[in-house]
Design an enzyme around this catalytic site. Structure first.
Site: not given
Ligand code: NAD
Length: 243
Positions: A130, A143
């Site tokens: 990401s 995350y």
């Protein structure tokens, strides 16, 4: 039909980007096997062979690999979740669980395929990271750490698997998996390409990186975010208003 007679394994293929990747492989002639926790997938996606299990659990990964009947040409480590961070007092267990889903499972699944002689010659492995591996909003530590981990895991695996598999990473930006009919002008405008991302933007790059056309690419991370993370923002310049 670049992937006729090839076998692709996609984690988290029951929804979102993973589903789009799995469908792209099917379209190109591949056999697709998936692992997911969402047990509604069989009905919706009858052409994908689903194993239901939590990739954070070692025994589920072992059972999944035991169920495979064909060597894997393309492994797509796609599934991940977030459980927030410092401002939400994300617990030890929560933080650690996210790392197991986002980093340990991609590593261990690859390791199990190797141990069981289930990694096909000239395999391709794609890890989905990401842009949050490189930039953050507040309260996203679990995350972001997992995504930073999978970026580094990618180059480590690319070196260890030299001659066996190419290993690459894709870092998506904002990808609309909800098929929102229309995005606001500011949402579009914050992307230099003028729109929000779609799952197909990621799936197309997965196909390319797995194909022979990408034979000289390994250990790389490719950001696909419509240029959003390259946009420099100064309050009051070029119409940007912050706060
Ligand atoms: P999603 O939540 O729509 O789909 C994730 C899939 O993974 C679901 O089917 C879910 O059931 C499955 N899954 C989750 N935890 C699992 C587990 N422990 N074991 C097995 N399966 C599990 O997510 P998405 O938006 O399609 O994201 C896919 C990947 O792309 C993720 O790695 C995500 O971090 C990354 N990503 C997404 C975006 C975005 O904007 N959508 C942006 C950057 C990166």
């Amino acid at each position: 039909m670049e992937f006729a007679n090839k076998h692709a394994v996609v984690t988290g293929a029951a929804n979102g980007i993973g589903q789009c990747i799995a469908e792209a492989f099917l379209r190109e002639g591949a056999t697709v096997t998936a692992i997911d926790v969402d047990k509604t997938a069989d009905e919706r996606l009858p052409n994908i062979s689903f194993f239901y299990g939590d990739i954070a659990e070692e025994f589920e990964l072992k059972e999944f690999v035991r169920s495979l009947t064909q060597p894997v040409d393309c492994l797509i480590n796609n599934a991940c979740i977030g459980r927030r961070g410092l401002l939400s007092e994300c617990s030890y267990e929560d933080f650690e669980y996210v790392q197991r889903v986002g980093v340990t499972a991609p590593y261990y699944l690859t390791s199990l395929l190797l141990q069981n002689n289930l990694l096909a010659p000239n395999a391709a492995i794609i890890n989905i990271a990401s842009t949050r591996a490189f930039q953050s909003q507040p309260d996203t530590e679990s995350y972001s750490a997992a995504k930073g981990g999978i970026v580094a895991l990618t180059h480590a695996m690319a070196v260890s698997l030299a001659g066996r598999a190419r290993v690459n990473c894709i870092s998506p930006g904002w990808i609309d998996t909800a098929k929102t009919p229309e995005h606001s002008e500011p949402d579009k405008h914050q992307h230099p390409v003028g729109r929000v991302g779609m799952p197909a933007d990621i799936a197309e790059m997965v196909l390319y990186l797995c194909s022979s056309k990408a034979g000289f690419i390994s250990g790389e991370n490719i950001t696909i975010d419509g240029g959003m993370s390259k946009l420099m923002v100064y309050h009051a310049d070029y119409g940007w208003r912050l706060g």
